[in-house]
Design a protein around this motif. Structure first.
Motif, PDB file in Angstrom:
ATOM      1  N   VAL A 493      -4.099  -2.078   4.898  1.00  0.00           N
ATOM      2  CA  VAL A 493      -4.865  -2.616   3.779  1.00  0.00           C
ATOM      3  C   VAL A 493      -4.375  -4.022   3.476  1.00  0.00           C
ATOM      4  O   VAL A 493      -3.170  -4.230   3.251  1.00  0.00           O
ATOM      5  CB  VAL A 493      -4.718  -1.722   2.532  1.00  0.00           C
ATOM      6  N   ASN A 494      -5.289  -4.967   3.470  1.00  0.00           N
ATOM      7  CA  ASN A 494      -4.943  -6.348   3.126  1.00  0.00           C
ATOM      8  C   ASN A 494      -5.076  -6.554   1.631  1.00  0.00           C
ATOM      9  O   ASN A 494      -6.080  -6.165   1.024  1.00  0.00           O
ATOM     10  CB  ASN A 494      -5.860  -7.325   3.869  1.00  0.00           C
ATOM     11  N   ILE A 495      -4.084  -7.167   1.011  1.00  0.00           N
ATOM     12  CA  ILE A 495      -4.027  -7.363  -0.430  1.00  0.00           C
ATOM     13  C   ILE A 495      -3.974  -8.855  -0.729  1.00  0.00           C
ATOM     14  O   ILE A 495      -3.175  -9.589  -0.138  1.00  0.00           O
ATOM     15  CB  ILE A 495      -2.800  -6.673  -1.052  1.00  0.00           C
ATOM     16  N   THR A 496      -4.815  -9.300  -1.657  1.00  0.00           N
ATOM     17  CA  THR A 496      -4.727 -10.661  -2.205  1.00  0.00           C
ATOM     18  C   THR A 496      -4.482 -10.521  -3.697  1.00  0.00           C
ATOM     19  O   THR A 496      -5.408 -10.232  -4.462  1.00  0.00           O
ATOM     20  CB  THR A 496      -6.020 -11.456  -1.948  1.00  0.00           C
ATOM     21  N   PRO A 497      -3.236 -10.679  -4.165  1.00  0.00           N
ATOM     22  CA  PRO A 497      -2.895 -10.389  -5.567  1.00  0.00           C
ATOM     23  C   PRO A 497      -3.243 -11.537  -6.511  1.00  0.00           C
ATOM     24  O   PRO A 497      -3.676 -12.609  -6.081  1.00  0.00           O
ATOM     25  CB  PRO A 497      -1.389 -10.170  -5.504  1.00  0.00           C
ATOM     26  N   ASN A 498      -3.049 -11.276  -7.821  1.00  0.00           N
ATOM     27  CA  ASN A 498      -3.202 -12.293  -8.851  1.00  0.00           C
ATOM     28  C   ASN A 498      -1.887 -13.027  -9.046  1.00  0.00           C
ATOM     29  O   ASN A 498      -0.811 -12.473  -8.815  1.00  0.00           O
ATOM     30  CB  ASN A 498      -3.611 -11.664 -10.190  1.00  0.00           C
ATOM     31  N   VAL A 499      -1.946 -14.260  -9.508  1.00  0.00           N
ATOM     32  CA  VAL A 499      -0.732 -15.013  -9.801  1.00  0.00           C
ATOM     33  C   VAL A 499      -0.326 -14.790 -11.248  1.00  0.00           C
ATOM     34  O   VAL A 499      -1.163 -14.563 -12.109  1.00  0.00           O
ATOM     35  CB  VAL A 499      -0.953 -16.525  -9.530  1.00  0.00           C
ATOM     36  N   TYR A 507       3.395 -12.607  -8.068  1.00  0.00           N
ATOM     37  CA  TYR A 507       2.009 -12.167  -7.960  1.00  0.00           C
ATOM     38  C   TYR A 507       1.930 -10.663  -8.264  1.00  0.00           C
ATOM     39  O   TYR A 507       2.891  -9.918  -8.034  1.00  0.00           O
ATOM     40  CB  TYR A 507       1.455 -12.424  -6.559  1.00  0.00           C
ATOM     41  N   TYR A 508       0.751 -10.240  -8.778  1.00  0.00           N
ATOM     42  CA  TYR A 508       0.557  -8.832  -9.121  1.00  0.00           C
ATOM     43  C   TYR A 508      -0.769  -8.325  -8.552  1.00  0.00           C
ATOM     44  O   TYR A 508      -1.765  -9.051  -8.477  1.00  0.00           O
ATOM     45  CB  TYR A 508       0.568  -8.637 -10.639  1.00  0.00           C
ATOM     46  N   SER A 509      -0.774  -7.054  -8.188  1.00  0.00           N
ATOM     47  CA  SER A 509      -1.982  -6.366  -7.733  1.00  0.00           C
ATOM     48  C   SER A 509      -1.795  -4.878  -7.995  1.00  0.00           C
ATOM     49  O   SER A 509      -0.693  -4.435  -8.342  1.00  0.00           O
ATOM     50  CB  SER A 509      -2.249  -6.625  -6.246  1.00  0.00           C
ATOM     51  N   THR A 510      -2.869  -4.083  -7.831  1.00  0.00           N
ATOM     52  CA  THR A 510      -2.771  -2.636  -7.984  1.00  0.00           C
ATOM     53  C   THR A 510      -3.346  -1.959  -6.757  1.00  0.00           C
ATOM     54  O   THR A 510      -4.154  -2.534  -6.025  1.00  0.00           O
ATOM     55  CB  THR A 510      -3.526  -2.142  -9.233  1.00  0.00           C
ATOM     56  N   PHE A 511      -2.944  -0.678  -6.567  1.00  0.00           N
ATOM     57  CA  PHE A 511      -3.418   0.038  -5.370  1.00  0.00           C
ATOM     58  C   PHE A 511      -3.356   1.540  -5.606  1.00  0.00           C
ATOM     59  O   PHE A 511      -2.489   2.046  -6.327  1.00  0.00           O
ATOM     60  CB  PHE A 511      -2.558  -0.323  -4.157  1.00  0.00           C
ATOM     61  N   SER A 564      -0.057  -7.211   3.757  1.00  0.00           N
ATOM     62  CA  SER A 564      -0.735  -5.996   4.217  1.00  0.00           C
ATOM     63  C   SER A 564       0.147  -4.787   3.983  1.00  0.00           C
ATOM     64  O   SER A 564       1.359  -4.827   4.231  1.00  0.00           O
ATOM     65  CB  SER A 564      -1.069  -6.099   5.709  1.00  0.00           C
ATOM     66  N   LEU A 565      -0.466  -3.709   3.509  1.00  0.00           N
ATOM     67  CA  LEU A 565       0.202  -2.412   3.431  1.00  0.00           C
ATOM     68  C   LEU A 565      -0.068  -1.680   4.736  1.00  0.00           C
ATOM     69  O   LEU A 565      -1.211  -1.632   5.201  1.00  0.00           O
ATOM     70  CB  LEU A 565      -0.328  -1.599   2.256  1.00  0.00           C
TER      71      LEU A 565
END
Length: 681
Positions: A493-499, A507-511, A564-565
């Motif tokens: 899984v490709n992740i593009t997080p928030n700054v 940077y932050y993201s959720t999954f 990437s996860l």
């Protein structure tokens, strides 16, 4: 040699519901009009009321009715040498005519009906020709000659002769024939009539008795020769026509029906039954309904019905008004549904509890139902658990009217493709047909007592799980278990997080993924969150190189702006911290008081989310506090004495973050702020 007994009968004339077989054109000229109208070759033209006067004949001025005994009109053409001054648009003119003034010298009606009305004015004509096109139907006819023969070399044709001594006249109108003999049926129609074939009067013929009727294109006598022996009876029983399979009959939307999370899909339309062929099918469209023709319910009716007494899966035409006659429930789904897989026991009726859970209890139930009008038919819409409204359309939950949610047939095709279900307001039979277009009462499989069974009922302003007398004729909408799509092979899984505006390198993201475990790459950490008041207390559960568990929603903190996860079979980390984060593998309707990760106003945090749907594989949290839900939930890192989600400090202004008695405060330029950015004195 052992004998078998057969009874040979020929039925009286009766109409059957088969395909229209041939087209007949009947032409009527002005000279054929009389005061009573005109009847020619099975077509009648007469005044709608009263007799025709001489002025009517000359001018064709008034209201007239075309009728036929041959079948159904499919076209009527009027040609005159005078101007058709007007065809009126009113209750005395059937749809399909051009209406208005000065229509010229001809008018054409198209449609399909046994009667056609016209209210018109034609002045000054000398000649008029009316041509009617009719599609005629095969009918059952009476044989006027019956001969029984043995099919041997002599091929004798004298009635009841028995040259080979194989046929035994039992003296009571029945005959015995030996096993293994050949069987042939022949029919010779009168001149000008086409013989179609033989039809058994019941769907199955056994070896004891079978009734046959001859089919012809018109209602004429037939001269019938019958060559019968046991082998034919056996062959006929084996090849009795069966409905062809026409798809699985399933809609696509999945609906949760109990607290265990079991899901079902609905059939493509209401159940329909044709007694003359013992055929069950689903309506072609969800908005299709039979209406007043349900009054024709009988064991021999050649049309279709869609109102049934409770539990009549073993006898769909039962119309007794005695409640005790419905003491045992037989589900309609035990039968083969011709366009629903065509196998027994593929479908079933919802229980009262499942109807109630579907309507009242499942997640966001109140937002996923309501009255509607589809293709000019009133009814009730149910939306699936995972719902995305098609672009350009709208839906208002429980509007309590037929006029808010209105869809054309084309628009409903889009709604149906997205998983929506429509239950038409079919009315009911008590024993008269009532409430068509205004009430929908759909059976459940549960009984309240000896006289009442549960159902789901709706009108324009109400909906409820209630009950009706067993003998009421009501619609049935069958369901079957939802087969979730086979899971696709897991992928990275490709992740593009928030700054984080306060920390440009953070940077932050959720999954969330319910089925797979993932390894964290370098520079990435995983946190769970405890909803504490209006804050999210974050606890780290995994670092780079470790594996996050399946079915755990997480917040990912990273020092890289893309990563990437990786799917992993290794053991995942375990943790004991509280986690109030939730997630879904599919897009779902947004719960009330839902918060998602965002960077609104340059501040990263969990913000109140009001869009209709949540995306798949993202984490969210639902605020459950008693106070008014906040606009934003900031992060507090458990044990790290730092926080995010506060107002960004401009320039070189320094800020200090402290926790006092478990509450986060920020001190900037000597002022003290809470986590929502409000000054605290």
């Amino acid at each position: 040699m052992r004998k078998k007994l057969f009874t040979f009968l020929l039925a009286l004339t009766a109409s059957i519901g088969m395909m229209w077989a041939e087209t007949v054109v009947v032409t009527i000229n002005k000279s054929e009009f009389t005061s009573s109208g005109v009847t020619k070759e099975g077509v009648t033209l007469a005044r709608s009321s009263g007799s025709m006067t001489s002025s009517d004949i000359v001018a064709m001025d008034g209201s007239f009715e075309f009728s036929t005994s041959l079948g159904k009109f499919t076209g009527i053409t009027i040609v005159t040498d005078a101007n058709i001054m007007q065809i009126y648009e009113n209750g005395y003119t059937s749809a399909g005519w051009p209406t208005g003034q000065n229509l010229g010298t001809s008018a054409v009606w198209t449609g399909e009906s046994e009667t056609v009305l016209i209210s018109c004015m034609v002045a000054g004509m000398d000649n008029i020709t009316i041509t009617c096109t009719i599609e005629t139907a095969p009918v059952l006819v009476t044989a006027n000659t019956l001969q029984l023969h043995v099919n041997d070399a002599a091929m004798g044709s004298v009635a009841l002769q028995n040259p080979s001594n194989d046929i035994i006249d039992n003296g009571d109108g029945t005959y015995s024939v030996p096993e293994g003999a050949e069987v042939t049926l022949q029919a010779t129609p009168n001149e000008g009539y086409e013989f179609i074939g033989w039809k058994a009067s019941s769907s199955i013929c056994d070896f004891n008795e079978c009734e046959f009727v001859a089919l012809s294109t018109k209602n004429n006598p037939l001269t019938v020769d019958m060559y019968m022996t046991a082998a034919f009876m056996a062959e006929f029983a084996a090849v009795a026509p069966q409905p062809e399979q026409e798809g699985d009959g399933k809609l696509t939307g999945a609906f949760t029906i109990n607290a265990d999370g079991d899901q079902i899909v609905f059939s493509q339309g209401n159940l329909q039954y044709q007694a003359s062929t013992s055929t069950l099918r689903f309506a072609t469209n969800q908005y299709d309904m039979i209406g007043a023709d349900n009054a024709n319910i009988s064991d021999t009716y050649t049309g279709w019905i869609d109102l049934f007494g409770w539990g009549t899966g073993n006898c769909p035409t039962k119309k007794s008004t005695v409640d005790e006659d419905y003491s045992t429930f037989t589900d309609w789904g035990v039968n083969a549904i011709s366009n629903g897989g065509n196998e027994a026991n593929l479908w079933r009726t919802l229980t009262r509890y499942e109807w109630a859970y579907l309507i009242q209890t499942r997640t966001n139930a109140a937002d996923l139902k309501g009255q509607a009008t589809v293709a000019d038919v009133h009814g009730y819409v149910l939306l699936p658990d995972s719902w995305t409204l098609p672009a350009g359309l709208s839906f208002a939950a429980s509007p309590n009217n037929w006029t808010t949610n209105v869809y054309t047939a084309e628009q409903w095709t889009q709604m149906e493709a997205a998983g929506a279900v429509f239950l038409p307001a079919t009315g009911y039979r008590e024993p008269e047909i009532e409430g068509v277009g205004e009430k929908g009462w759909y059976w459940s499989s549960d009984v309240l007592n000896g006289t009442v069974a549960y159902d789901f009922e709706f009108t324009e302003t109400t909906s409820r799980v209630f009950g009706s007398r067993h003998y009421f004729g009501q619609p049935v909408r069958l369901v079957t278990a939802y087969d979730a799509p086979a899971p696709q092979p897991a992928e990275n899984v490709n992740i593009t997080p928030n700054v984080d505006p306060e920390n440009p390198t953070v940077y932050y993201s959720t999954f969330f993924d319910s089925a797979n475990k993932y390894a964290l790459p370098a520079g990435v950490e995983a946190y769970v969150a405890d909803l504490s008041g209006a804050n999210l207390l974050l606890t780290k559960i995994a670092e780079a190189g470790e594996v996050i568990p399946a079915n755990v929603a997480v917040i990912l903190k990273s020092s890289v702006d893309q990563f990437s996860l990786t799917v992993s079979d290794a053991d995942a980390v375990t943790f004991t911290a509280t986690n109030d984060l939730q997630g879904s593998d599919t897009q779902i309707a947004t719960p009330a008081n839902c918060y998602v990760l965002a960077g609104t106003d340059g501040v990263v945090g969990f913000y109140h989310y009001t869009a209709a749907n949540l995306n798949a594989h993202k984490a969210y949290v639902v605020y459950t506090g008693s106070n008014q839900a906040p606009r934003r939930m900031p992060f507090i890192f458990n044990g790290e004495q730092t926080a995010t989600g506060v107002e960004n400090v401009q320039g070189n202004v320094q800020s200090t973050k402290v926790i006092e008695n478990g509450v986060l405060y920020i001190i900037k330029n000597g002022a003290k702020y809470n986590a929502q950015g409000q000054v605290v004195k």
